[in-house]
Write an enzyme that holds these catalytic residues in place. Sequence first.
Site, PDB file in Angstrom:
ATOM      1  CB  ALA A  76       4.904  13.841  75.891  1.00 59.75           C
ATOM      2  CB  THR A  77       2.500  18.611  77.702  1.00 58.16           C
ATOM      3  OG1 THR A  77       2.298  19.946  77.259  1.00 58.16           O
ATOM      4  CG2 THR A  77       1.913  18.438  79.094  1.00 58.16           C
ATOM      5  CG  HIS A 135      10.742  25.243  70.779  1.00 58.03           C
ATOM      6  ND1 HIS A 135      11.533  25.508  71.874  1.00 58.03           N
ATOM      7  CD2 HIS A 135      10.677  23.890  70.671  1.00 58.03           C
ATOM      8  CE1 HIS A 135      11.927  24.366  72.417  1.00 58.03           C
ATOM      9  NE2 HIS A 135      11.432  23.373  71.705  1.00 58.03           N
ATOM     10  CG  HIS A 136       6.853  25.744  66.331  1.00 56.88           C
ATOM     11  ND1 HIS A 136       5.556  26.072  66.682  1.00 56.88           N
ATOM     12  CD2 HIS A 136       7.134  24.571  66.969  1.00 56.88           C
ATOM     13  CE1 HIS A 136       5.068  25.140  67.482  1.00 56.88           C
ATOM     14  NE2 HIS A 136       5.997  24.217  67.671  1.00 56.88           N
ATOM     15  CE  LYS A 139       7.941  24.400  73.400  1.00 57.60           C
ATOM     16  NZ  LYS A 139       7.027  23.258  73.641  1.00 57.60           N
TER      17      LYS A 139
END
Length: 246
Positions: A76-77, A135-136, A139
């Site tokens: 999941a990366t 994204h933040h 990340k």
Amino acid sequence: MRVGIIGCSGRMGTLLSNLLRATARFTLGPGFSRTSTHSLASVIDNNDVLVDFSSSSLSEELFRALLSNPKPLIFATTKPAPSSSIDEKIEDLAAYVPVVVCPNTSLGAYVQKRLAALLAAVFDDAYDIRITEVHHRGKKDAISGTANELVSILCDAKKKEWQQEYRVGADSDSVKNIELHASRVGNISGEHEIAFISDKEQITLRHTVFSREVFAEGVLRILDWLLNESPPPGCYGPEVGLKVSV
């Protein structure tokens, strides 16, 4: 089923750890991070399934270790650069165990990808394509794994339906370009937008995440699928945990 998290001290690793502790059907096993006391080999050895929420910098090492001791993996990366051998290693591992490749585990992201493929097949070369992802600021990877996956989906659809090559950052007259932008600001959990733009109109698909819990819940659905279905070795996508057929 004992679940080990690679990247257990990060934002997503922490969220998933809390979710697993609240369930009766899974046990949270030892996890791995760059500061953990457990070695990668011992984490693999002492868990039934692994969830990778780390970063692409660890992927080569992780797959080498898993090929020595195969365990089911939820990857999941974001994948490393295309020049890496990760795709080959995924196929090698999938010959022994189930491997679920899912840089984004939310239902909304899955639906957006399916709709993007549909629209890419409908709109011809009069429509330019722009992808924007936000994204933040914490990340590390840019472009995101989800955005890279969207590019691949669009390129495949264009080649199949229109016999037209599409790519990002190309300058050949014979190749159509997908404009791609990434931004890292604030504390935004994730937003991906695809726009099809002609001289006369524009259609936009936008998926926005308000809470990172949606990703952890998506992983839990995939874990349920692994537990209940006992799938054979192979490479799978996030749809296995979504119970959808679109």
